[in-house]
Design a protein around this motif. Structure first.
Motif, PDB file in Angstrom:
ATOM      1  N   LEU A   1       0.696  -0.740  -0.051  1.00  8.03           N
ATOM      2  CA  LEU A   1       0.284   0.170   0.374  1.00  8.03           C
ATOM      3  C   LEU A   1       1.097   1.006  -0.298  1.00  8.03           C
ATOM      4  O   LEU A   1       0.310   2.231  -0.756  1.00  8.03           O
ATOM      5  N   TRP A   2       2.087   1.415   0.869  1.00  5.69           N
ATOM      6  CA  TRP A   2       2.731   2.419   0.981  1.00  5.69           C
ATOM      7  C   TRP A   2       3.507   2.538  -0.517  1.00  5.69           C
ATOM      8  O   TRP A   2       3.806   3.901  -1.148  1.00  5.69           O
TER       9      TRP A   2
ATOM     10  N   ILE B   1       2.003   1.296  -3.188  1.00 10.76           N
ATOM     11  CA  ILE B   1       0.603   2.637  -4.244  1.00 10.76           C
ATOM     12  C   ILE B   1       1.030   3.569  -3.373  1.00 10.76           C
ATOM     13  O   ILE B   1       0.863   5.038  -4.426  1.00 10.76           O
ATOM     14  N   SER B   2       0.633   4.394  -2.793  1.00 13.01           N
ATOM     15  CA  SER B   2       0.913   5.507  -1.933  1.00 13.01           C
ATOM     16  C   SER B   2       1.910   6.560  -2.576  1.00 13.01           C
ATOM     17  O   SER B   2       1.487   7.944  -3.304  1.00 13.01           O
ATOM     18  N   ILE B   3       2.756   5.537  -2.205  1.00  5.30           N
ATOM     19  CA  ILE B   3       3.897   6.599  -3.005  1.00  5.30           C
ATOM     20  C   ILE B   3       3.707   7.209  -4.676  1.00  5.30           C
ATOM     21  O   ILE B   3       4.883   7.905  -5.373  1.00  5.30           O
TER      22      ILE B   3
ATOM     23  N   ARG C   1       1.519  10.016  -6.441  1.00  7.74           N
ATOM     24  CA  ARG C   1       1.695  11.084  -5.260  1.00  7.74           C
ATOM     25  C   ARG C   1       2.246  11.819  -6.725  1.00  7.74           C
ATOM     26  O   ARG C   1       3.284  11.167  -6.569  1.00  7.74           O
TER      27      ARG C   1
ATOM     28  N   SER D   1       3.771  12.541   4.189  1.00  5.20           N
ATOM     29  CA  SER D   1       1.719  12.896   4.597  1.00  5.20           C
ATOM     30  C   SER D   1       1.833  10.770   3.930  1.00  5.20           C
ATOM     31  O   SER D   1       2.190  10.091   3.302  1.00  5.20           O
ATOM     32  N   ILE D   2       0.718   9.731   5.259  1.00  7.26           N
ATOM     33  CA  ILE D   2       1.023   8.856   4.793  1.00  7.26           C
ATOM     34  C   ILE D   2      -0.410   9.021   3.246  1.00  7.26           C
ATOM     35  O   ILE D   2      -0.404   8.054   2.531  1.00  7.26           O
ATOM     36  N   LEU D   3      -0.865   9.556   3.040  1.00  6.84           N
ATOM     37  CA  LEU D   3      -2.309   9.409   2.835  1.00  6.84           C
ATOM     38  C   LEU D   3      -1.846  10.878   1.009  1.00  6.84           C
ATOM     39  O   LEU D   3      -2.112  12.125   1.569  1.00  6.84           O
ATOM     40  N   PRO D   4      -1.575  10.556  -0.295  1.00  5.54           N
ATOM     41  CA  PRO D   4      -1.931  11.846  -0.550  1.00  5.54           C
ATOM     42  C   PRO D   4      -2.510  12.797  -0.963  1.00  5.54           C
ATOM     43  O   PRO D   4      -3.322  11.833  -0.665  1.00  5.54           O
ATOM     44  N   THR D   5      -2.540  13.830  -0.866  1.00  6.14           N
ATOM     45  CA  THR D   5      -3.889  14.617  -1.379  1.00  6.14           C
ATOM     46  C   THR D   5      -4.030  14.996  -2.833  1.00  6.14           C
ATOM     47  O   THR D   5      -5.556  14.703  -2.932  1.00  6.14           O
TER      48      THR D   5
ATOM     49  N   LEU E   1      -4.039  12.462  -6.842  1.00  2.73           N
ATOM     50  CA  LEU E   1      -3.423  11.197  -7.692  1.00  2.73           C
ATOM     51  C   LEU E   1      -2.957  11.789  -9.190  1.00  2.73           C
ATOM     52  O   LEU E   1      -3.370  12.487  -9.291  1.00  2.73           O
TER      53      LEU E   1
END
Lengths: 367, 283
Positions: free
Chosen positions: B30-31, B33-35, B38, B48-52, B54
């Motif tokens: 998940l990390w 994917i998150s990186i 973003r 931040s954990i989640l991008p603001t 995509l």
């Protein structure tokens, strides 16, 4: 097609599974190989197919020696006990497989498949897959696959043993009818003596790796060539009493009319249906009665000896345990065996003993 | 069957255990994917954990951008993996059949040795392989990499195929013989179709092994020749002077996931359906 097996000996390590077996099956004849498990009957079949290499022995189809041909070049039809239908093919593909292997033209192959499937009553199942079939249907598909290439010889290895009891009798009759129609030279292996008797032209009783009796079912039953055959064939089992040992008194009394000398070294055999209850000069005590449907199996005792008798149900129902009844043996059905060799013995007018040689001479249908 | 009932405490404990294991497996993914998804501006400290928002910019960048690795390394990895899968499938089928059907006295022993070999880490093979390949001229060639991959995948493959063949009743082969089929036809029409689920499993495992392989190609392929993506992505760790380029590295890894997931999506039903033998033997 005539099938000849000569001097077959098969050894597994040190153990001989078949020893010096000879067998001839005539054109269109059905011979049943019957015997207890381990007697060598499946090994014999394996030799005919070519999967089992013998220590010695030849197999001939119509005089042609095929001993060194691989299984795929022998042209045999075979039905396995568990059918061995190809699970990933439809019924049509299963039955067509032997024709595909023989590179038969596709159109002709399809016609042959339709014909044999119709004959076997599976014409409406051709699109199905094996897991959608009942046991009886699989059995028919296996038979159709074995027959479609018009094999030189049909080998059936316990083909009925995975069917329900009622279906077994039905399919047995179907196989026999088909075999007679096609005049197919057939070897039928079973451990069930009743099945062997019912279907075969001749029955080969096997024991310890050899055929100990080979004759027609009726002869095998009424005049079995050996003690082993007499005891193996027939249910309930034949009564056997020795002229020495605990049964001496009864045995000598039973065979007295036939032999003058008291019959030393002989065994007396009487099938249960030939022991008549209700008349006679032997007094016996009833110890147990078993209703079998049409008949009753009555267990009796005379002194230390026990006797099995089959009586009609109407009579059997009236017998009480502990009751003393007169019994008699039908003399014409009395069988004598040599205690030492186990061979059946006949005694002529002059009182001379002569051993049964059915094993060697009886040809049945073969010839 | 008796239903085993767990107390509330035991069930809670179990749930926590499963959740921990799941987190261990899924969180890094998940990390990544998150990186990967973003904008680059959000991939720097403080993070931040989640991008603001995509974006596919990184994916595009790694495939087609000026600092990207391009499609080539993925094509290379696919070529190596597929080739290794084919070789492994063939070798495992032959070896597995021999072990399953021929009554070899040493058969069981061979199987155990093969299984033990398949558990050896690939790193343990690298030095011997390097020496061997240098001496034989396979160093730096795609044939060499493919052979090395296949050699690593085949032991487990043989072991799996031996098991698959043992599930096919010998009776079916005998029936085919009696029906007039020789060795080739028996194999082609009866044995191989029934072994196909097993062959697919072996080929899939070999492909994924090859696709994911990093240390073998790192040592066996010199720089700038036909590298797989695993090796090519390293440039984002080593060669850029500004630390690690996390967005492109993550995007590159994300792209690598696609074929693996696709293979599983297509094959999962076939992979699971090992049976296929219903009806051969009495029901």
């Amino acid at each position: 097609m005539k099938l000849d097996i000569e001097g077959l000996t098969v050894e597994y390590g040190q153990v001989a599974a078949v020893r010096g077996l000879n067998l001839t099956v005539g054109h269109g004849e059905l011979v049943a190989l019957v015997g207890p498990s381990g007697c060598g009957k499946t090994t014999t079949l394996g030799f005919i197919t070519g999967f089992i290499r013998p220590k010695s022995g030849r197999v001939r189809f119509d005089g042609l020696d095929v001993t060194d041909l691989p299984p795929q070049r022998r042209g045999i039809g075979y039905v396995f006990q568990d059918y061995a239908i190809y699970p990933h093919m439809t019924v049509r593909e299963n039955i067509r497989f032997p024709l595909d292997a023989a590179k038969v033209d596709r159109k002709k192959a399809e016609r042959d498949v339709d014909e044999i499937a119709g004959l076997m009553g599976v014409g409406n199942l051709l699109a199905r897959r094996p897991h959608q079939l009942s046991g009886g249907q699989r059995q028919r598909v296996a038979l159709a696959r074995a027959l479609v290439k018009k094999p030189v010889v049909l080998l059936l290895d316990e083909p009925l043993s995975n069917l329900d009891a009622h279906l077994r009798v039905e399919v047995r009759a179907e196989i026999r009818r088909l075999q007679l129609d096609l005049k197919m030279t057939t070897v039928f292996v079973t451990h069930d003596q009743a099945e062997a008797m019912a279907i075969a032209d001749r029955v080969a009783v096997m024991n310890n790796g050899d055929i100990v009796a080979l004759t027609s079912p009726s002869t095998l039953y009424s005049r079995p060539p050996s003690l082993f055959a007499a005891q193996f064939i027939g249910s309930p089992q034949i009564n056997i009493w020795a002229t020495d040992g605990p049964d001496e008194a009864l045995a000598r009394r039973v065979i007295a009319p036939l032999v003058g000398d008291g019959g030393a070294g002989l065994l007396a055999g009487v099938r249960p249906e030939h022991v008549m209850v209700g008349a006679g000069d032997i007094k016996a005590t009833t110890t147990l009665t078993e209703p079998l449907g049409r008949d009753f199996l009555v267990h009796l005792e005379v002194g230390p000896s026990s006797i099995r008798s089959l009586v009609p149900a109407a009579q059997g129902a009236l017998l009480k345990t502990g009751e003393v009844v007169p019994i008699a043996m039908e003399r014409s059905h009395l069988l004598l065996f040599d205690a030492a060799t186990g061979h059946r013995v006949e005694i002529d007018e002059a009182g001379t003993r002569r051993e049964d040689d059915t094993r060697e001479t009886d040809g049945g249908l073969a010839g | 069957m008796e239903l085993v009932r767990f107390s509330l405490g035991a069930r809670l404990l179990r749930a926590v255990g499963v959740a921990l294991m799941l987190a261990f497996a899924v969180l890094p993914l998940l990390w990544v994917i998150s990186i990967a998804l973003r904008p680059g501006s959000q991939a720097i400290y403080p993070i931040s954990i989640l991008p603001t928002s995509l974006t596919l910019d990184n994916v595009w960048g790694v495939l087609f951008g000026p600092t990207g690795i391009g499609l080539g390394p993925y094509r290379n990895a696919a070529f190596y993996g597929l080739s290794s899968a084919v070789i492994t499938a063939v070798a495992s089928t032959l070896g597995g059949y021999a072990l399953a059907r021929y009554n070899m006295r040493a058969g069981e022993g061979i199987l155990v040795v093969i299984l033990a070999l398949s558990f050896l880490p690939s790193a343990s093979r690298i030095v011997p392989l390097f020496i061997l390949f240098s001496a034989s001229g396979l160093y730096g060639t795609s044939q060499g990499v493919i052979l090395a991959y296949a050699a690593g995948s085949t032991p487990l493959g043989i072991w799996l195929m031996a098991g698959a063949f043992r599930q096919i009743p010998v009776r079916l082969e005998q029936a085919a013989r009696i029906d007039g089929a020789g060795t080739v036809l028996t194999m082609r029409r009866v044995v191989l179709p029934l072994a196909l689920p097993g062959i697919l499993v072996v080929a899939t495992l070999a492909f994924i092994d090859g696709w994911n392989s990093f240390s073998l190609p790192l040592i066996l392929i010199p720089k700038d020749t036909a590298q797989p993506y695993t090796v090519a992505l390293q440039r984002y760790i080593q060669e850029i002077g500004y630390g690690i380029n996390w967005p492109l590295l993550a995007a590159g890894s994300l792209v690598a996931l696609v074929p693996v997931l696709t293979v599983f999506a297509i094959l999962q039903r076939r992979l699971v359906r090992v049976g296929g033998l219903g009806g051969a033997i009495r029901g």
